[in-house]
Design an enzyme around this catalytic site. Structure first.
Site, short mmCIF file in Angstrom:
data_model
loop_
_atom_site.label_atom_id
_atom_site.label_comp_id
_atom_site.label_asym_id
_atom_site.label_seq_id
_atom_site.Cartn_x
_atom_site.Cartn_y
_atom_site.Cartn_z
CG ASP A 12 -2.07 0.96 1.11
OD1 ASP A 12 -2.34 1.43 -0.02
OD2 ASP A 12 -2.71 1.24 2.14
CG HIS A 29 -0.49 2.47 -9.40
ND1 HIS A 29 -0.67 2.04 -8.11
CD2 HIS A 29 -1.59 3.24 -9.69
CE1 HIS A 29 -1.83 2.52 -7.64
NE2 HIS A 29 -2.39 3.25 -8.58
CG LEU A 123 8.77 -17.32 -4.02
CD1 LEU A 123 8.62 -17.27 -2.50
CD2 LEU A 123 9.19 -15.95 -4.54
C1 IPE Z 1 -5.40 -2.67 -0.01
O1 IPE Z 1 -5.06 -1.35 -0.25
C2 IPE Z 1 -5.45 -3.43 -1.29
C3 IPE Z 1 -4.16 -3.67 -1.96
C4 IPE Z 1 -2.99 -3.35 -1.46
C5 IPE Z 1 -4.22 -4.33 -3.22
P1 IPE Z 1 -6.17 -0.21 -0.40
O2 IPE Z 1 -5.44 1.05 -0.64
O3 IPE Z 1 -7.16 -0.60 -1.43
O4 IPE Z 1 -6.86 -0.22 1.02
P2 IPE Z 1 -7.80 0.84 1.73
O5 IPE Z 1 -8.85 1.23 0.75
O6 IPE Z 1 -6.94 2.02 2.10
O7 IPE Z 1 -8.32 0.15 2.95
C1 IPE Z 2 -1.51 0.28 -3.43
O1 IPE Z 2 -1.31 1.66 -3.41
C2 IPE Z 2 -1.89 -0.23 -4.80
C3 IPE Z 2 -3.26 -0.73 -4.89
C4 IPE Z 2 -4.12 -0.77 -3.93
C5 IPE Z 2 -3.71 -1.21 -6.20
P1 IPE Z 2 -2.52 2.68 -3.39
O2 IPE Z 2 -2.90 2.97 -4.82
O3 IPE Z 2 -3.62 2.21 -2.54
O4 IPE Z 2 -1.83 3.96 -2.77
P2 IPE Z 2 -2.47 4.97 -1.70
O5 IPE Z 2 -2.92 4.13 -0.54
O6 IPE Z 2 -3.61 5.65 -2.38
O7 IPE Z 2 -1.35 5.89 -1.35
MG MG Z 3 -4.05 2.44 -0.58
#
Ligand code: IPE
Ligand code: IPE
Ligand code: MG
Length: 248
Positions: A12, A29, A123
């Site tokens: 995240d 990303h 792995l």
């Molecule tokens: C959790 O992250 C999902 C992934 C890392 C794929 P999110 O960014 O979607 O989670 P929330 O919405 O902050 O809980």
């Molecule tokens: C994790 O990073 C990637 C996915 C959930 C696909 P985020 O896109 O959720 O990044 P933040 O949490 O908005 O910073």
């Molecule tokens: Mg996120």
């Protein structure tokens, strides 16, 4: 060092990483994908047996269409780009989550990667894609109900082991360690059943900044945890060898 048998990561913070640098979330990303590749290499180098990466949640479909499309294309591109690395490192690739609704190009890239790596014995790399812990539990409950209806299982004697086998990825052990980056202290509908006795590790590092040393720090912290599985500390001290894992 005692290596967790299965490490799962909630990757995240890509969006915030990019926005803090004045870039669009998309850039985050791209850098997040690089961090994923780096982490797979770290897991291979350390000899970790199972690594699950939470890549796209069922709730992530709610994001703007442009971002979702970007993520899906990035996934396809990344899988093609890293296939050589996966093969060279004997990595077996599979998925949990309903991938049948992903765009065709992503399904194709996933199928090709799974097919190419199916006989690899190193792995076990699992991408959680369109994964939802509640959906996983619900589909296991449906499977159970259908089997009960057909008279194949007795609802009165169904066990945790029975139920477990209807969950996604049940051929793998449950995660011993779940890492979440970006400082959020929640599981966001990840492995709900499987995380019953996982050690949770949270770091403020945003996912694109996650490096080998951060991975090591999480594993080191895991080594300092005492996993009691409901027992007392004294009991665990006496049976430490047999208490290492979630036995389900
Ligand atoms: C959790 O992250 C999902 C992934 C890392 C794929 P999110 O960014 O979607 O989670 P929330 O919405 O902050 O809980
Ligand atoms: C994790 O990073 C990637 C996915 C959930 C696909 P985020 O896109 O959720 O990044 P933040 O949490 O908005 O910073
Ligand atoms: Mg996120």
């Amino acid at each position: 060092m005692n290596l967790p048998n299965h490490i799962a990561i909630i990757m995240d913070g890509n969006g915030r990483w990019a926005q803090a640098r004045g870039h669009s979330r998309f850039w985050g990303h791209i850098r997040g994908a690089k961090a994923a590749t780096r982490t797979i290499r770290s897991a291979v180098d350390l000899g970790v047996k199972n690594l699950t990466l939470f890549t796209f949640s069922t709730e992530n479909w709610k994001r703007p269409e442009m971002e979702v499309n970007f993520l899906m294309h990035l996934l396809s591109r990344q899988l093609k780009k890293e296939l050589k690395m996966l093969m060279e490192n004997n990595v077996h690739f599979s998925c949990v989550g309903d991938i049948s609704v992903l765009p065709k190009h992503a399904q194709k890239a996933l199928a090709e990667t799974m097919q190419a790596t199916k006989d690899n014995t190193g792995l076990n790399l699992v991408f959680a894609l369109n994964y939802s812990g509640r959906q996983d539990l619900l589909s296991a409950a449906k499977e159970f109900a259908l089997r009960a209806q057909r008279g194949e299982v007795d609802p009165h004697s169904v066990t945790e082991e029975d139920f477990n086998q209807w969950l996604a990825g049940s051929e793998r052990p449950h995660p011993d360690l779940i890492i979440r980056t970006s400082g959020e202290l929640r599981v966001s509908n990840f492995f709900l059943w499987q995380a019953a006795y996982s050690e949770l590790y949270f770091t403020d590092k945003l996912w694109p900044d996650f490096k080998h040393d951060d991975f090591l720090a999480a594993i080191t912290e895991f080594n300092h945890r005492e996993r009691r599985f409901g027992q007392t500390g004294d009991q665990v001290a006496r049976t430490s060898d047999s208490m290492q894992n979630d036995t389900l």
